[in-house]
Design a protein around this motif. Structure first.
Motif, PDB file in Angstrom:
ATOM      1  N   ASP A 122      46.413 -21.882   1.951  1.00  0.00           N
ATOM      2  CA  ASP A 122      47.535 -22.853   1.605  1.00  0.00           C
ATOM      3  C   ASP A 122      47.701 -22.998   0.051  1.00  0.00           C
ATOM      4  OD1 ASP A 122      47.884 -23.820   4.219  1.00  0.00           O
ATOM      5  OD2 ASP A 122      45.981 -25.057   3.973  1.00  0.00           O
ATOM      6  N   LEU A 123      46.555 -22.683  -0.445  1.00  0.00           N
ATOM      7  CA  LEU A 123      46.222 -22.702  -1.913  1.00  0.00           C
ATOM      8  C   LEU A 123      44.987 -21.894  -2.479  1.00  0.00           C
ATOM      9  CD1 LEU A 123      46.830 -24.512  -4.638  1.00  0.00           C
ATOM     10  CD2 LEU A 123      45.402 -25.983  -3.567  1.00  0.00           C
ATOM     11  N   ILE A 124      45.432 -21.175  -3.633  1.00  0.00           N
ATOM     12  CA  ILE A 124      44.060 -20.625  -4.177  1.00  0.00           C
ATOM     13  C   ILE A 124      43.892 -20.951  -5.839  1.00  0.00           C
ATOM     14  CG2 ILE A 124      45.460 -18.410  -4.654  1.00  0.00           C
ATOM     15  CD1 ILE A 124      42.681 -16.887  -3.894  1.00  0.00           C
ATOM     16  N   PHE A 125      42.746 -21.431  -6.099  1.00  0.00           N
ATOM     17  CA  PHE A 125      42.312 -21.494  -7.477  1.00  0.00           C
ATOM     18  C   PHE A 125      41.848 -20.251  -7.940  1.00  0.00           C
ATOM     19  CE2 PHE A 125      41.938 -25.512  -5.237  1.00  0.00           C
ATOM     20  CZ  PHE A 125      42.755 -26.419  -5.902  1.00  0.00           C
ATOM     21  N   VAL A 126      42.271 -19.963  -8.980  1.00  0.00           N
ATOM     22  CA  VAL A 126      41.887 -18.560  -9.611  1.00  0.00           C
ATOM     23  C   VAL A 126      41.411 -18.696 -11.066  1.00  0.00           C
ATOM     24  CG1 VAL A 126      43.591 -17.108  -8.250  1.00  0.00           C
ATOM     25  CG2 VAL A 126      44.005 -17.685 -10.404  1.00  0.00           C
ATOM     26  N   ASN A 127      40.571 -17.724 -11.553  1.00  0.00           N
ATOM     27  CA  ASN A 127      40.317 -17.585 -12.888  1.00  0.00           C
ATOM     28  C   ASN A 127      39.123 -18.962 -13.242  1.00  0.00           C
ATOM     29  OD1 ASN A 127      39.870 -16.814 -15.469  1.00  0.00           O
ATOM     30  ND2 ASN A 127      41.950 -17.560 -16.061  1.00  0.00           N
ATOM     31  N   GLY A 128      38.616 -19.331 -12.103  1.00  0.00           N
ATOM     32  CA  GLY A 128      37.417 -20.588 -12.659  1.00  0.00           C
ATOM     33  C   GLY A 128      36.126 -19.974 -12.785  1.00  0.00           C
ATOM     34  N   ARG A 129      35.478 -20.863 -13.561  1.00  0.00           N
ATOM     35  CA  ARG A 129      34.018 -20.577 -13.718  1.00  0.00           C
ATOM     36  C   ARG A 129      33.244 -21.374 -12.771  1.00  0.00           C
ATOM     37  NH1 ARG A 129      32.293 -21.823 -18.452  1.00  0.00           N
ATOM     38  NH2 ARG A 129      30.749 -20.323 -18.556  1.00  0.00           N
ATOM     39  N   VAL A 130      32.575 -21.262 -11.686  1.00  0.00           N
ATOM     40  CA  VAL A 130      32.327 -21.832 -10.744  1.00  0.00           C
ATOM     41  C   VAL A 130      30.867 -22.001 -10.489  1.00  0.00           C
ATOM     42  CG1 VAL A 130      32.562 -22.297  -8.189  1.00  0.00           C
ATOM     43  CG2 VAL A 130      34.503 -21.203  -9.421  1.00  0.00           C
ATOM     44  N   TRP A 131      30.419 -23.491 -10.381  1.00  0.00           N
ATOM     45  CA  TRP A 131      29.212 -23.805 -10.137  1.00  0.00           C
ATOM     46  C   TRP A 131      29.143 -24.161  -8.699  1.00  0.00           C
ATOM     47  CZ3 TRP A 131      26.036 -28.007  -8.296  1.00  0.00           C
ATOM     48  CH2 TRP A 131      24.726 -27.865  -8.594  1.00  0.00           C
ATOM     49  N   THR A 132      28.772 -23.429  -7.932  1.00  0.00           N
ATOM     50  CA  THR A 132      28.726 -23.483  -6.323  1.00  0.00           C
ATOM     51  C   THR A 132      27.823 -24.553  -5.734  1.00  0.00           C
ATOM     52  OG1 THR A 132      27.410 -21.934  -5.791  1.00  0.00           O
ATOM     53  CG2 THR A 132      29.547 -21.187  -5.642  1.00  0.00           C
ATOM     54  N   GLY A 133      26.805 -24.681  -6.653  1.00  0.00           N
ATOM     55  CA  GLY A 133      25.626 -25.717  -5.915  1.00  0.00           C
ATOM     56  C   GLY A 133      24.898 -25.013  -4.926  1.00  0.00           C
ATOM     57  N   GLU A 134      25.046 -23.675  -4.364  1.00  0.00           N
ATOM     58  CA  GLU A 134      24.289 -22.873  -3.473  1.00  0.00           C
ATOM     59  C   GLU A 134      23.244 -22.339  -4.171  1.00  0.00           C
ATOM     60  OE1 GLU A 134      24.511 -22.557  -0.150  1.00  0.00           O
ATOM     61  OE2 GLU A 134      26.414 -23.914   0.348  1.00  0.00           O
ATOM     62  N   PRO A 135      22.200 -22.712  -4.040  1.00  0.00           N
ATOM     63  CA  PRO A 135      20.930 -21.893  -4.767  1.00  0.00           C
ATOM     64  C   PRO A 135      20.917 -20.497  -4.301  1.00  0.00           C
ATOM     65  CG  PRO A 135      19.929 -23.623  -3.344  1.00  0.00           C
ATOM     66  CD  PRO A 135      21.483 -23.506  -3.142  1.00  0.00           C
ATOM     67  N   ASP A 136      20.213 -19.335  -5.228  1.00  0.00           N
ATOM     68  CA  ASP A 136      19.996 -18.034  -4.791  1.00  0.00           C
ATOM     69  C   ASP A 136      18.635 -18.055  -4.406  1.00  0.00           C
ATOM     70  OD1 ASP A 136      18.592 -18.185  -6.985  1.00  0.00           O
ATOM     71  OD2 ASP A 136      19.778 -17.092  -8.242  1.00  0.00           O
ATOM     72  N   GLY A 137      18.053 -16.841  -3.905  1.00  0.00           N
ATOM     73  CA  GLY A 137      16.633 -16.896  -3.399  1.00  0.00           C
ATOM     74  C   GLY A 137      15.751 -17.385  -4.262  1.00  0.00           C
ATOM     75  N   LYS A 138      15.885 -17.575  -5.757  1.00  0.00           N
ATOM     76  CA  LYS A 138      14.787 -18.197  -6.516  1.00  0.00           C
ATOM     77  C   LYS A 138      15.287 -19.634  -6.776  1.00  0.00           C
ATOM     78  CE  LYS A 138      14.326 -13.966  -9.366  1.00  0.00           C
ATOM     79  NZ  LYS A 138      15.251 -13.410 -10.014  1.00  0.00           N
ATOM     80  N   LYS A 180      39.410 -10.273  -6.181  1.00  0.00           N
ATOM     81  CA  LYS A 180      39.817  -9.105  -5.532  1.00  0.00           C
ATOM     82  C   LYS A 180      39.789  -9.273  -3.972  1.00  0.00           C
ATOM     83  CE  LYS A 180      35.945  -6.287  -6.870  1.00  0.00           C
ATOM     84  NZ  LYS A 180      35.169  -7.127  -7.593  1.00  0.00           N
ATOM     85  N   SER A 181      38.729  -9.928  -3.470  1.00  0.00           N
ATOM     86  CA  SER A 181      38.460  -9.900  -2.040  1.00  0.00           C
ATOM     87  C   SER A 181      39.004 -11.203  -1.425  1.00  0.00           C
ATOM     88  CB  SER A 181      37.068  -9.890  -1.716  1.00  0.00           C
ATOM     89  OG  SER A 181      36.317 -10.961  -2.572  1.00  0.00           O
ATOM     90  N   ALA A 182      40.000 -12.096  -2.381  1.00  0.00           N
ATOM     91  CA  ALA A 182      40.331 -13.482  -1.917  1.00  0.00           C
ATOM     92  C   ALA A 182      41.779 -13.040  -0.904  1.00  0.00           C
ATOM     93  CB  ALA A 182      40.701 -14.330  -3.031  1.00  0.00           C
ATOM     94  N   PRO A 183      41.978 -14.015  -0.158  1.00  0.00           N
ATOM     95  CA  PRO A 183      43.300 -13.889   0.624  1.00  0.00           C
ATOM     96  C   PRO A 183      44.494 -14.226  -0.203  1.00  0.00           C
ATOM     97  CG  PRO A 183      42.182 -15.673   1.387  1.00  0.00           C
ATOM     98  CD  PRO A 183      41.321 -14.998   0.063  1.00  0.00           C
ATOM     99  N   GLU A 184      45.745 -13.874   0.202  1.00  0.00           N
ATOM    100  CA  GLU A 184      46.965 -14.187  -0.506  1.00  0.00           C
ATOM    101  C   GLU A 184      47.049 -15.874   0.105  1.00  0.00           C
ATOM    102  OE1 GLU A 184      49.181 -12.386  -1.885  1.00  0.00           O
ATOM    103  OE2 GLU A 184      47.495 -11.027  -2.137  1.00  0.00           O
ATOM    104  N   ALA A 185      47.829 -16.352  -0.814  1.00  0.00           N
ATOM    105  CA  ALA A 185      48.020 -17.808  -0.786  1.00  0.00           C
ATOM    106  C   ALA A 185      49.538 -18.340  -0.785  1.00  0.00           C
ATOM    107  CB  ALA A 185      47.119 -18.709  -1.844  1.00  0.00           C
ATOM    108  N   ARG A 186      50.053 -19.350  -0.484  1.00  0.00           N
ATOM    109  CA  ARG A 186      51.189 -19.818  -0.695  1.00  0.00           C
ATOM    110  C   ARG A 186      51.446 -20.399  -2.033  1.00  0.00           C
ATOM    111  NH1 ARG A 186      50.138 -22.289   4.155  1.00  0.00           N
ATOM    112  NH2 ARG A 186      51.342 -21.208   6.023  1.00  0.00           N
ATOM    113  N   LYS A 187      50.250 -20.766  -2.658  1.00  0.00           N
ATOM    114  CA  LYS A 187      50.355 -21.417  -3.756  1.00  0.00           C
ATOM    115  C   LYS A 187      49.025 -20.850  -4.753  1.00  0.00           C
ATOM    116  CE  LYS A 187      51.093 -25.707  -6.427  1.00  0.00           C
ATOM    117  NZ  LYS A 187      50.478 -27.133  -6.228  1.00  0.00           N
ATOM    118  N   THR A 188      49.405 -20.678  -6.216  1.00  0.00           N
ATOM    119  CA  THR A 188      48.234 -20.463  -6.942  1.00  0.00           C
ATOM    120  C   THR A 188      48.037 -21.338  -7.936  1.00  0.00           C
ATOM    121  OG1 THR A 188      48.486 -18.034  -6.309  1.00  0.00           O
ATOM    122  CG2 THR A 188      46.983 -18.495  -8.331  1.00  0.00           C
ATOM    123  N   ILE A 189      46.768 -21.782  -8.360  1.00  0.00           N
ATOM    124  CA  ILE A 189      46.608 -22.725  -9.487  1.00  0.00           C
ATOM    125  C   ILE A 189      45.550 -22.061 -10.472  1.00  0.00           C
ATOM    126  CG2 ILE A 189      45.730 -24.737 -10.431  1.00  0.00           C
ATOM    127  CD1 ILE A 189      46.767 -26.051  -8.161  1.00  0.00           C
TER     128      ILE A 189
END
Ligand SMILES: [Zn+2]
Length: 400
Positions: free
Chosen positions: A4-20, A45-54
């Motif tokens: 429906d919507l894709i946000f691009v060019n963000g700097r994302v803090w996912t909150g998902e911790p890595d192995g450490k 590059k691996s994101a799907p196409e979207a109707r709207k881009t922000i």
């Protein structure tokens, strides 16, 4: 699959911790949403196409914030008694003038459900303006079956009135109602009248209790928890705020979602919470407002691996605070949380305290697309500034 919507060019803090156990900021990250859910969070590059881009133009993205401990539904306020105390009145004089929790109970009992909703919306809007997408709302100022249910109905109405997720907690065991003397008899009222009415209307997501000398004993709280478990409802506790009665340890025994306040928590309580996976909810607004001297044992909680959440405790008596960003700042300045811990405390760990981590609290596929997008360069700035709101955009279930 078309998003429906894709946000691009963000700097994302996912909150998902890595192995450490670290959360790494993801540069040039895209987040795609469909039907309110996240379907992609990662390289564009691996994101799907979207109707709207922000285009986020490099802005910071975090999960929508979660305020996991509030008493936001209430009527009236207690500015008057606060003023009296600062002008030199004693607690007795304040009590004689009708102050204290009794005044809030009277105001709530007098208010209609509509009036409770109307009184709560400005407080809710203040939190929403800071990127909050989920809040918890407690009852606890009705102190009888009908008025406790009325508070929780008002809480549910908030969710239908604003774009926000509301989780409720029944807090009949908050204080003694005006005029009542027998605490055991009151707990029987909570169990036999209050909970059945509220649970029957599907108003109760969790059951809470205040374990303290001025409130209820561990034995009385245990009776409430038994009643909650008999209905299949999870529990949480206000504990170790003014003294140590072992409330957190008791709650952990019941597999509690969280133990909140915990300034006077001891090592046995910490151990029990770590074992049970009970979240420690830090409420620096109350610590500040009542000028508490004792701090929660943050270093020991950290060492034991107890997840720490941060919340406003928004209430008219001891924490008239409607800024979760300020609570984060206070958790860092007063309690020594790192900015990273404060952010995890209002996202991932707060979600766990509300039993919603499977659907929110981090940015990950299949979860609700709840986002806060900020005009700052680094996550630490969210806790660093005082009284400044850098929110650029809030997204709730994929809706901007
Ligand atoms: Zn509280």
């Amino acid at each position: 699959m078309l998003a429906d919507l894709i946000f691009v060019n963000g700097r994302v803090w996912t909150g998902e911790p890595d192995g450490k156990g670290q959360v790494k900021l993801q540069e040039d990250c895209a987040i795609a949403t469909r039907s309110g859910r996240i379907i992609h969070a990662g390289p564009r590059k691996s994101a799907p196409e979207a109707r709207k881009t922000i285009d986020l133009e490099g802005r910071l993205v975090t999960p929508g914030l979660i305020d996991c401990h509030t008493h936001i539904v209430h009527a009236g306020n207690r500015a008057n008694e606060w003023q009296m105390r600062l002008e030199g009145a004693s607690y007795e004089e304040v009590a004689r003038a009708g102050g204290g929790i009794v005044s809030t109970v009277k105001a709530v009992r007098k208010a209609s459900e509509d009036e409770l909703v109307a009184a709560s919306l400005p407080r809710l809007d203040a939190l929403i303006a800071e990127g909050v997408t989920t809040i918890e709302v407690k009852s606890g100022y009705g102190l009888d079956a009908e008025n406790e249910a009325k508070m929780l109905r008002a809480a549910r109405r908030l969710e239908r009135t604003r774009a926000i997720t509301v989780r409720t907690a029944h807090l009949g065991a908050h204080a003694m109602p005006p005029g009542a003397k027998d605490k055991d008899a009151y707990i029987t009222d909570v169990i036999e009248r209050q909970l059945p009415l509220a649970v029957g209307e599907a108003l109760v997501d969790a059951v809470d209790a205040f374990c303290e000398g001025i409130a209820f004993s561990p034995e009385q709280v245990a009776r409430v928890f038994d009643a909650a478990h008999a209905q299949g409802i999870r529990v949480k506790i206000h504990a170790e705020q003014l003294s140590n009665l072992g409330g957190a340890k008791l709650a952990a025994k019941y597999g509690a979602l969280s133990a909140d306040h915990i300034e006077y928590l001891d090592s046995a309580g910490i151990k029990a919470m770590a074992k049970a996976g009970t979240v420690g909810v830090l409420l620096p607004g109350a610590y500040y407002f009542i000028k508490e001297k004792r701090k929660p044992p943050v270093a020991a909680l950290r060492k034991a691996g107890v997840p720490m959440a941060v919340a406003t405790d928004c209430n008219p008596g001891s924490s008239p605070l409607t800024s979760l960003l300020l609570a984060m700042n206070m958790a860092c300045t007063f309690f020594g949380l790192t900015p990273e811990e404060a952010l995890a405390g209002v996202t991932r760990h707060a979600a766990r305290a509300l039993d919603v981590l499977h659907e929110s609290g981090t940015i990950a596929p299949a979860k609700w697309c709840d986002l806060a997008i900020w005009d700052v360069a680094a996550p630490a700035e969210l806790s660093y500034r005082i009284g400044f709101n850098p929110l650029w955009m809030r997204v709730w279930r994929g809706h901007v």
